[in-house]
Design an enzyme around this catalytic site. Structure first.
Site, PDB file in Angstrom:
ATOM      1  N   LYS A 268       0.252  -1.022  -0.368  1.00 52.88           N
ATOM      2  CA  LYS A 268      -0.167   0.013   0.277  1.00 52.88           C
ATOM      3  C   LYS A 268       0.940   1.288   0.194  1.00 52.88           C
ATOM      4  O   LYS A 268       1.097   1.574   1.096  1.00 52.88           O
ATOM      5  CB  LYS A 268      -1.057   0.337   0.905  1.00 52.88           C
ATOM      6  CG  LYS A 268      -1.814   0.667   1.407  1.00 52.88           C
ATOM      7  CD  LYS A 268      -2.055   1.354   2.680  1.00 52.88           C
ATOM      8  CE  LYS A 268      -2.632   2.865   3.550  1.00 52.88           C
ATOM      9  NZ  LYS A 268      -3.691   2.685   4.780  1.00 52.88           N
ATOM     10  N   ASP A 273      -2.748  10.625   3.731  1.00 50.30           N
ATOM     11  CA  ASP A 273      -4.597   9.917   3.446  1.00 50.30           C
ATOM     12  C   ASP A 273      -4.493  10.646   4.150  1.00 50.30           C
ATOM     13  O   ASP A 273      -4.394  10.679   5.775  1.00 50.30           O
ATOM     14  CB  ASP A 273      -4.334   8.166   4.138  1.00 50.30           C
ATOM     15  CG  ASP A 273      -4.822   8.249   4.391  1.00 50.30           C
ATOM     16  OD1 ASP A 273      -6.295   8.861   4.026  1.00 50.30           O
ATOM     17  OD2 ASP A 273      -5.697   6.702   4.987  1.00 50.30           O
ATOM     18  N   LYS A 280     -10.425  12.518   8.257  1.00 42.36           N
ATOM     19  CA  LYS A 280      -9.567  11.737   9.320  1.00 42.36           C
ATOM     20  C   LYS A 280      -9.870  13.289  10.662  1.00 42.36           C
ATOM     21  O   LYS A 280      -9.702  14.260   9.924  1.00 42.36           O
ATOM     22  CB  LYS A 280      -8.338  11.903   9.140  1.00 42.36           C
ATOM     23  CG  LYS A 280      -7.780  10.493   8.438  1.00 42.36           C
ATOM     24  CD  LYS A 280      -6.618  10.122   8.770  1.00 42.36           C
ATOM     25  CE  LYS A 280      -6.053   9.353   7.853  1.00 42.36           C
ATOM     26  NZ  LYS A 280      -6.713   7.948   8.551  1.00 42.36           N
ATOM     27  N   ASP A 291       1.707   6.854   5.418  1.00 38.89           N
ATOM     28  CA  ASP A 291       0.975   5.228   5.135  1.00 38.89           C
ATOM     29  C   ASP A 291       1.317   4.414   4.268  1.00 38.89           C
ATOM     30  O   ASP A 291       0.684   3.824   3.304  1.00 38.89           O
ATOM     31  CB  ASP A 291      -0.661   6.424   4.659  1.00 38.89           C
ATOM     32  CG  ASP A 291      -1.704   5.082   4.962  1.00 38.89           C
ATOM     33  OD1 ASP A 291      -0.579   4.837   6.055  1.00 38.89           O
ATOM     34  OD2 ASP A 291      -2.693   5.257   4.596  1.00 38.89           O
ATOM     35  N   ASP A 350     -12.203   7.061   3.961  1.00 41.05           N
ATOM     36  CA  ASP A 350     -10.678   6.624   4.427  1.00 41.05           C
ATOM     37  C   ASP A 350     -10.673   4.642   4.744  1.00 41.05           C
ATOM     38  O   ASP A 350      -9.601   4.074   5.399  1.00 41.05           O
ATOM     39  CB  ASP A 350     -11.732   6.929   5.919  1.00 41.05           C
ATOM     40  CG  ASP A 350      -9.799   7.266   6.710  1.00 41.05           C
ATOM     41  OD1 ASP A 350      -8.514   6.840   5.725  1.00 41.05           O
ATOM     42  OD2 ASP A 350     -10.059   7.012   8.052  1.00 41.05           O
ATOM     43  N   GLU A 352      -9.444   3.292   2.174  1.00 40.97           N
ATOM     44  CA  GLU A 352      -9.219   3.015   1.058  1.00 40.97           C
ATOM     45  C   GLU A 352      -7.888   2.584   1.133  1.00 40.97           C
ATOM     46  O   GLU A 352      -7.381   2.288  -0.561  1.00 40.97           O
ATOM     47  CB  GLU A 352      -8.299   4.843   0.415  1.00 40.97           C
ATOM     48  CG  GLU A 352      -7.204   5.199   0.740  1.00 40.97           C
ATOM     49  CD  GLU A 352      -6.699   4.603   2.379  1.00 40.97           C
ATOM     50  OE1 GLU A 352      -5.631   4.809   3.002  1.00 40.97           O
ATOM     51  OE2 GLU A 352      -7.746   5.168   3.230  1.00 40.97           O
ATOM     52  N   ARG A 354      -7.733  -0.842   1.347  1.00 44.53           N
ATOM     53  CA  ARG A 354      -7.912  -2.186   0.853  1.00 44.53           C
ATOM     54  C   ARG A 354      -8.817  -1.723  -0.990  1.00 44.53           C
ATOM     55  O   ARG A 354      -8.485  -2.985  -1.179  1.00 44.53           O
ATOM     56  CB  ARG A 354      -9.021  -2.723   1.892  1.00 44.53           C
ATOM     57  CG  ARG A 354     -10.454  -1.548   1.854  1.00 44.53           C
ATOM     58  CD  ARG A 354     -10.649  -1.735   3.193  1.00 44.53           C
ATOM     59  NE  ARG A 354     -10.375  -1.025   4.313  1.00 44.53           N
ATOM     60  CZ  ARG A 354     -10.912  -1.924   5.091  1.00 44.53           C
ATOM     61  NH1 ARG A 354     -12.135  -1.971   5.895  1.00 44.53           N
ATOM     62  NH2 ARG A 354      -9.824  -1.186   5.703  1.00 44.53           N
TER      63      ARG A 354
END
Length: 505
Positions: A268, A273, A280, A291, A350, A352, A354
């Site tokens: 990933k 993010d 968030k 991230d 959020d 994201e 996956r």
């Protein structure tokens, strides 16, 4: 840091600090420690008798030689109980002792070969662990700070070995250990860079640096190409940002005549993010430049893999983009179509990671990858379940899960398997699409993993959630611990390398 190995007498070596060791419970030092003790007129023995030196793990006692040695300082490092001794002990002891020497003002230190004497460790293994510990434990990130003449640094470490027959093996181990540490430290640096520096394009630059001068190949797919290939989930995450997303594919061919002897490492690469439209809280956003740690880990693992040249084919995929809110962002309630044709309802923008991994693992499977491990800072739920420094492992193939867990533990990376029962699938059913991208609050780490697992096809697959284990910040500000200074720690670069080496035999 410069590391080298010499044959000689540690008591005659001129360095800012000399590092020796002691097992817990030992009252009469022997070997190199005994030689230093004798040169100090029994000072270490006296400190043992008085209880000031115990040999317990984590203990590093500074003794001044007062002119009785060429070195002004001696550090007596505790190895802990002999029954618990292993290579990870050597890494930790070396890292902590090197920081102790650095903080005392030494720019050069010398050490005996931990474990290669009474503990019976092979010289090459000892050399590798010492090099890893020294290079990992003294790593710092100061790129964006003003120069500081008072900043202390340990510039070199010399292993002084009395037995000349062990020098070549120790040096070979040092060479390997430095290669491993270089890959881990690159990963740490990438993850520590601010998000305006480590953009998806910068991720590509790092990948190019890793592959430069090797036989590894790199392919980078741009936004339009990913859209044409049908990566609706990945491209959906990238809709909100003007920063060009980059889908990076790196290949190492260690067994080209056997294409099915392969593994895919999928990361990933969310370089910042914000949560997208499901924004968030501000307090949780400042560290979200990290991230992309999973993407950095799989790319940097390739650097170490190339050093060892295992007989296996490895493909790394890093799906890189920012996740930002804008008038172009995907919305909660949107439905996206993935690379393999399955549709996903966006329940929360959020969630994201996956989404980008769904397309990434499906792409890898389409190229014939038989085994794959994906790595992601995926869920806060994993920290609730396992705490701050344990990686969660999930998978669809118990043999591969066991191999991943075993490899991680071999190198000292903490890891624990969590369940993936079919009943959890009920939590992410959708009324309008094949699945949703969230499964609710309960078992959040598991459902996040299983959503990725919906896209791996017939491949054996393991998901590693490193959301809590990828750094040593923790809940209380973090601190230097073992060979992991405060900050990103490069998990699971060493575990992935060990897995690939094990699979290659």
């Amino acid at each position: 840091m410069e590391l080298n190995v010499v044959s000689g007498d540690i008591t005659k070596h001129d360095a800012g600090a000399v590092i020796v060791n002691l097992f817990e419970g030992v009252t009469a030092p022997s070997g190199g420690t005994g030689a230093v003790d004798a040169a100090l007129d029994g000072a270490i023995t006296n400190l043992i008798a008085s209880g000031d030196v115990t040999g317990k793990a984590g203990e590093h006692v500074l003794v001044y030689s007062l002119g009785r040695l060429p070195s002004p300082r001696v550090i007596v490092s505790g190895l802990g109980k002999q029954d618990d001794f292993d290579a990870d002990t050597v890494r930790k002891v070396t890292a902590e002792a090197c920081r102790r020497a650095r903080d005392a003002g030494a720019t050069h230190a010398a050490t005996i070969a931990h474990g290669a004497g009474i503990a019976g460790m092979a010289a090459r293994e000892s050399g590798e662990a010492i090099a890893e510990g020294a290079a990992l434990g003294t790593w710092t990130f100061t790129e964006h700070k003003a120069p500081d003449d008072d900043r202390k640094a340990l510039e070199s470490l010399t292993i002084v070995e009395a037995d000349a027959s062990k020098v070549d093996d120790l040096q070979a181990g040092v060479t390997d250990g430095l290669a491993i540490a270089a890959a881990v430290n690159r990963c740490r640096t990438m993850a520590y860079q601010p998000p305006n520096v480590m953009t998806p394009s910068a991720m590509v630059e790092s990948a190019v640096e890793i592959a430069h001068g090797t036989d590894m190949t790199i392919e980078v797919f741009e936004r339009d190409e990913c859209q044409e290939m049908g990566m609706g989930a990945y491209c959906g995450v990238a809709k909100g940002t003007d920063e060009p997303p980059k889908f990076i594919v790196m290949r190492y061919e260690g067994d080209p005549e056997n294409p099915d002897n392969n593994i895919g490492l999928i990361g990933k690469g969310i370089t910042f993010d914000s949560g997208g439209l499901s924004l968030k809280p501000a307090a949780g956003m400042s560290t979200m430049g990290g991230d992309m740690a999973g993407g950095a880990a799989v790319l940097c693992a390739m650097e170490a893999i190339n050093h060892f040249k295992p007989r296996i084919n490895v493909m790394a995929v890093a799906a890189c983009t920012e996740n930002l809110p804008s008038s172009h962002s995907q919305r909660p309630g949107d439905v996206v179509k993935t690379f393999n044709g399955k549709t996903i309802e966006i329940d929360n923008t959020d969630a994201e990671g996956r989404l980008v991994l769904a397309d990434a693992v499906a792409y890898a499977n389409s190229l014939g990858v038989k085994r794959m491990v994906d790595v992601a800072t995926l869920t806060g739920a994993i920290g609730v379940a396992l705490g701050n420094d344990v990686t969660g492992a999930f998978g669809n193939d118990q043999e591969l899960v066991d191999q991943v867990v075993s490899a991680s533990r071999e190198v000292g990376e903490k890891i624990w398997q969590l369940p993936t029962y079919d009943s959890y699938k009920e939590q992410y059913k959708s009324d309008v699409a094949d699945i949703k991208n969230t499964g609710g609050r309960g078992a959040g780490a598991t459902t996040g993993a299983m959503i990725i697992g919906e896209f791996v096809g017939d491949a054996a697959w393991v998901h590693l959630d490193i959301a809590s284990s990828a750094n040593s910040f923790g809940d209380h500000g973090g601190s230097d611990k073992g060979y992991n200074p405060k900050g990103p720690n490069g998990v699971p670069v060493r575990g992935l390398l060990q897995l690939v080496r094990n699979l290659a035999g």
